[in-house]
Write an enzyme that holds these catalytic residues in place. Structure first.
Site: not given
Ligand code: G6P
Ligand code: ZN
Length: 542
Positions: A112-113, A276, A278, A280-281, A375
């Site tokens: 992800s990010h 981000d 991948d 999704d954000r 997302k």
């Molecule tokens: C990931 C999940 C999100 C979630 C985020 C924050 O990106 O896909 O759904 O909101 O993590 O999680 P955290 O537990 O670090 O606040």
């Molecule tokens: Zn991501």
């Protein structure tokens, strides 16, 4: 030829919120990726003759693990693998491809990010047939399997060409290299009024999309510049790089600083956005107007009917518990239900599958809808563009009119990072045990009206998730939420979410920090953050 290779379990392959995420050097240990992939294949049923989707965000190790996964899919009974050309598939695009081609599931290779590169992070996530992340029962079974695995199954074959489209054969397996963008772009054309957005750009509307040298570059070039006619150069950092150009591909005000500075400066275009690693954000910034993810969710929900894909209205809106209640007011005005779920996109999947919610969002910069089961960063950007194309107003004015109608939820998140785990646990334990004594207590933010530890009962299957975060409500409708991050990699991260509601006839143009100052003081008074953590201020404010 199928080969069974003997192996030994690794003790650290428990998937987190978003799959197995580790440093690249952990994944580079012999058999590490193989063990995890075999554990996935051992747990999922129905592989014979089935289709598997494979793709990732292009980070370091992506291509190597894709080859491993293809050989193992060939030896584990799959008939067909769909792989994104160059190994690329954004997380939302992978979700769509799984759904569109009726695949059994998909391996999404991403962290992800988190940063990428030889010293940084890699990840493997398994998504199921609905296109969403595997539910906890499945990831727990995968974890259990990693602890007892004795061999993995692969097919002796050279690497296959994943850089040109077309069909290849690996033993009994057909490998189809697909355009990673085409299906996703076609889906977006069904949801949004591309001709209205094209007319917007043709009329001189200007935007910058920062792909952060991550996976959305090819998607944004194709959709924004080629299909929607935004001028060349609209997309910056549009080539996915294995190390994201040494940047942290997290679209927030810290890591997308260049975009923020541009949007706040004298030469700001009309609209700025980023996504981000991948894809999704999302980050949304108007000219001189940052839009918080919570406000973005509310504005998108209130205006979604302006886009063809949502013209029939919304079945419901879902937000994670710490996300501000701005969307609740929209749901009330629309007369549709609002679902408050624990943090984590997976909680939305059941609501979307059941047709109970159409749009979902989180304060952590994730927004999406029932078009996929992840997302979706570019989807949020395109919905904003569709709304802007219809309303023909600046982002700041759309936000101002929204607040003038619904009131404003001033909102910020304060993160205290890398706290020793025992201290963070002690803070939460003390806070939890104080809950019964809090109602009525006077604080710098006024008297406490309610205090609880959030528990969620899934309305579709009645499953219960307890201890999801401490919520403290104040008499004036303000709120503080305390929870520990579930995605941190170093020690614990305390997240303090601060929210103050000002009704439509109140002061809607305060500085956020000023509006929230009494709540910051109340958070300290209630949780003793400085005493527990030794930190007198948060490490990050978003
Ligand atoms: C990931 C999940 C999100 C979630 C985020 C924050 O990106 O896909 O759904 O909101 O993590 O999680 P955290 O537990 O670090 O606040
Ligand atoms: Zn991501």
């Amino acid at each position: 030829m199928i080969q069974d290779v003997s192996t030994k379990p690794f003790a650290d392959q428990k998937p987190g919120t978003s799959g197995l995420r580790k440093k690249v050097r952990v994944f580079q240990q012999p058999n590490y990726a193989e063990n995890f992939i075999q554990a996935v294949f051992d747990v999922v049923t129905g592989k014979e003759g089935a289709t598997l989707v494979i793709g990732g965000d292009g980070r370091f190790l992506n291509r190597e693990v894709i080859q491993v996964a293809i050989r193992m899919a060939a030896a584990n009974g799959f008939a067909r693998v769909l792989v994104g050309q160059g190994g690329i598939l954004s997380t939302p695009a992978a979700s769509h491809v799984i759904r569109r081609y009726g695949a059994l599931g998909g391996l999404v290779l991403s962290a992800s990010h988190n940063p990428g590169g030889p010293e940084e992070d890699f990840g493997i996530k398994y998504n199921i047939a609905n296109g969403g992340p595997a539910p906890e029962a499945v990831t727990e079974a995968i974890h259990a399997r990693t602890l007892s695995i004795e061999n993995y199954r692969t097919f002796a074959a050279p690497d296959v060409d994943i850089d040109s489209p077309g069909l290849r054969q690996v033993g009994p397996l057909t490998v189809e290299v697909i355009d990673p963008v085409a299906d996703y772009a076609a889906l977006m054309e069904t949801l949004f009024d591309f001709s209205a957005i094209r007319a917007l750009f043709a009329g001189g509307f200007r935007m910058r999309f920062d792909a952060m040298s991550a996976v959305t570059g090819p998607y944004a070039h194709e959709i924004l510049e080629r299909r929607l006619g935004a001028p060349a150069g609209t997309v910056v950092n549009g080539t996915p790089l294995p190390d994201f150009g040494h940047h942290h591909p997290d679209p927030n005000l810290v890591h997308a600083r260049d975009l923020y500075d541009l949007m706040m400066g004298p030469d700001a275009p009309d609209f700025g956005a980023a996504s981000d690693g991948d894809g999704d954000r999302n980050l949304i910034i108007g000219r001189n107007q940052y839009v918080t993810p919570s406000d973005s969710l509310a504005v998108l929900a209130a205006n979604a009917h302006l886009a063809p894909g949502y013209a029939r209205g919304l079945a419901g809106i879902a937000r994670s518990m710490p996300t501000s209640a701005a969307a609740d007011r929209v749901a009330a005005a629309l007369g549709v239900p609002l679902f408050e779920t624990p943090t984590g996109w997976k909680f939305f999947g059941n609501l979307l599958d059941a047709g109970m919610a159409t749009i979902c969002g989180e304060e952590s910069a994730g927004t999406g809808s029932d078009h996929v089961r992840e997302k979706d960063g570019l989807w949020a950007v395109l919905l904003w563009l569709n709304i802007l194309a219809v309303r023909r107003q600046p982002v700041a004015q759309i936000l101002a009119e929204h607040w003038a109608r619904f009131g404003r939820n001033y909102y910020a998140r304060h993160d205290y990072e890398a706290i020793p785990t025992d201290r963070a646990d002690a803070l939460m334990a003390a806070l939890r045990s104080s809950l019964p004594t809090l109602p009525g207590l006077d604080t710098p933010a006024g008297p406490v009206a309610s205090a609880d530890d959030f528990a969620y009962t899934d309305p579709t299957d009645a499953s219960v998730s307890a201890r999801q975060g401490v919520r403290i409500g104040f008499v004036d409708g303000s709120r503080i939420v305390f929870r520990l991050s579930g995605t941190g990699t170093e020690g614990a991260t305390l997240r303090v979410y601060l929210e103050r509601y000002v009704a439509a006839d109140g002061d809607l143009s305060l500085e956020t920090a000023v509006a929230l100052a009494p709540l910051v003081a109340a958070a300290e008074a209630l949780a003793g953050i400085a005493g527990h953590t030794g930190m007198d201020r948060p490490s990050v404010i978003t």
